[in-house]
Write an enzyme that holds these catalytic residues in place. Structure first.
Site, short mmCIF file in Angstrom:
data_model
loop_
_atom_site.label_atom_id
_atom_site.label_comp_id
_atom_site.label_asym_id
_atom_site.label_seq_id
_atom_site.Cartn_x
_atom_site.Cartn_y
_atom_site.Cartn_z
CB SER A 1 -0.93 0.04 1.11
OG SER A 1 -1.95 0.88 1.20
CG ASP B 1 -5.95 -2.87 -4.20
OD1 ASP B 1 -6.91 -2.17 -3.65
OD2 ASP B 1 -4.71 -3.36 -3.67
CG HIS C 1 -5.50 -2.32 -0.24
ND1 HIS C 1 -4.65 -2.08 -1.30
CD2 HIS C 1 -5.16 -1.65 0.67
CE1 HIS C 1 -3.70 -1.09 -0.86
NE2 HIS C 1 -3.91 -1.00 0.33
#
Length: 495
Positions: A284, A347, A403
């Site tokens: 991320s 995602d 995610h």
């Protein structure tokens, strides 16, 4: 009662069906409601393990060990020397194992992070450097943490920074952001080189930070990172997070950039005669920091040894956003940084920023748009996975699940190539997917968000009261950081 999972996922052969019917032909003794519940739980609680065993057979462990024997000779190829050509489709078993290993080192940043606002240590790492991997059951990875990384909480990136509700906090201006680790002697022999790994923490659970990105490109050289080309630009929020500091705070008196560069210099000088690699990983927002720090290490020439050998630098990125413009992509790749981006196609984060102007547009359009402050381009090589291919996962789960890093490692374990059947390869437990989300199908009976500290970290004191225990003070910065800052030309005049 839920249908047997092996029955739903693998068709019975005639022989198995006959056996099944013969063993279930007699009418069972009626069960009480409690007995039915207990039997259901017992039957399904082992169903994931049964499903994994049926997929793999009994010989996967020896096969994995055989693959690992290749690593000392193949590590440069696995590390991206040839941009992973021919290794992704079909999936090379050794590469899969290495990607999962680095993914677990990134996941450790989440597992070790204290994000409970009711903890007076919120925003810190729950473990000291010396017991980090052992506390997480990761001693077998064979790495030693050499320093922790901190970032200043003054940057406006929601959900990356966490602060305690306690009046007396461990730090008002800093958050723990990751670590630097080095492979020990035994592991280095297995890897074929001494591996220096940097692992960056990402945001925790929610995705608001994607919408709240400053989404504005600015020259990477504007924040003191050397670059001869003013058109090389990166997202301003990522750059500020990497370069800003708070001199009144002991933990972030040096920027994340200064912490990384000084530690890299120290470690590279510690092993001058060994084969080395630098591997940077993150998930991320941590993926963006991984790419920035990899660029910085190579742009400053820090990875060039005194005998002119270049230490290869690679990034293993998980669910990472776009970081910079097309000129940044070109400069990064010209410098020789290798980036492999592992993403879930469902995602939203890897599609941000740059929703309108990105690498998917025709080259002529991007050429016209490259001067815009919203024109982004992904770097490196992409490995795209699809959670709808896994028979274990709910195909209609929410965006946070898509995610999730543990889910991505699960997808890696089952991926064998485009169009190939999803079959778990390493024996990694699918129950890990639900550690911090609700992604597994309900009939597996794995509770969502199951990972938590016992009693939320509360213990009984000597007088019988429940209290939060004191923790050892976290290490901040090594004593020789000033020495390495001077050598790098980063020391301020008052040091």
């Amino acid at each position: 009662m839920a249908t047997s999972i092996p029955n739903t996922l693998i068709p019975f052969s005639k022989t198995r069906e006959a056996i099944f019917r013969s063993t279930h032909s007699k009418s069972p003794t009626p069960l009480t409601p409690n007995q039915k519940s207990t039997k259901l739980i017992a039957r399904n609680s082992s169903s994931i393990g049964e499903r994994v065993r049926q997929q793999q057979g009994t010989h996967y462990k020896p096969k994995l060990e055989e693959q690992l024997e290749r690593l000392p000779q193949a590590w440069r190829e696995i590390h991206g020397e040839s941009d992973w050509a021919g290794l992704l489709d079909p999936m090379d078993p050794l590469l899969r194992m290495e990607l999962i290993r680095y993914g677990e080192m990134a996941q450790a940043c989440y597992d070790a992070f204290d994000f409970d606002p009711f903890s007076k240590y919120c925003g810190s790492c729950r473990f000291t450097r010396r017991n980090f991997f052992s506390s997480l059951g990761m001693s077998h990875h064979g790495y030693t943490i050499t320093r922790y990384l901190y970032a200043t909480a003054n940057i406006n990136l929601p959900n990356f920074f966490k602060q305690s509700r306690w009046p007396k906090m461990w730090s008002k201006n800093a958050n723990w952001a990751g670590y630097v680790a080095v492979s020990d002697d035994a592991t280095s022999n297995k890897l074929g080189r001494r591996d220096i790994t940097i692992a960056w923490r990402g945001t925790v659970t929610r995705l608001e930070w994607v919408a709240d990105l400053m989404d504005f490109l600015k020259p990477i050289s504007s924040n003191c990172i050397p670059c001869p080309d003013q058109t090389v630009k990166v997202e301003s929020g990522f750059l500020d997070l990497y370069t800003d500091k708070e001199e009144s705070c002991g933990y972030c008196k040096f920027s994340a950039r200064e912490q990384i560069l000084t530690e890299m210099k120290r470690l590279l000088e510690m092993y001058p005669n060994e084969e080395l690699s630098i591997t940077i990983t993150g998930h991320s927002l941590g993926s963006a920091l991984a790419i920035l720090s990899a660029y910085d290490i190579v742009e400053t020439g820090l990875n060039v040894m005194r005998d002119s050998r270049g230490v290869p630098v690679s990034v293993v990125s998980f669910s990472g956003p776009r970081v910079g413009n097309v000129r940044f992509k070109e400069r990064l790749e010209w410098l020789g940084v290798k980036v492999l981006r592992v993403v879930n196609v469902h995602d939203v984060v890897p599609k941000s920023p740059g929703l309108l102007f990105n690498e998917h547009l025709p080259a002529a359009v991007m050429k016209v748009a490259e001067g815009l402050p919203w024109s982004y381009s992904h770097v490196g090589v992409e490995l795209a996975l699809d959670h709808k291919k896994s028979p274990f996962l709910n195909p209609n789960a929410d965006a946070v699940c898509a995610h999730n890093l543990e889910a991505l490692l699960h997808l890696l374990d089952g991926y064998h190539g485009k169009g190939e059947r999803f079959v778990l390869a390493t024996g990694r437990d699918p129950a890990l997917v639900n550690k911090a989300c609700d992604f597994l199908k309900d009939h597996y009976l794995v509770p969502p968000h199951w990972r938590q500290d016992e009693n939320k970290g509360m213990i009984r004191s000597n007088d019988g009261r429940w209290v939060q225990p004191e923790r050892p003070k976290l290490d901040d910065h090594p004593e020789d950081i000033h020495h390495h800052l001077r050598q790098l030309g980063l020391a301020s005049s008052d040091i």
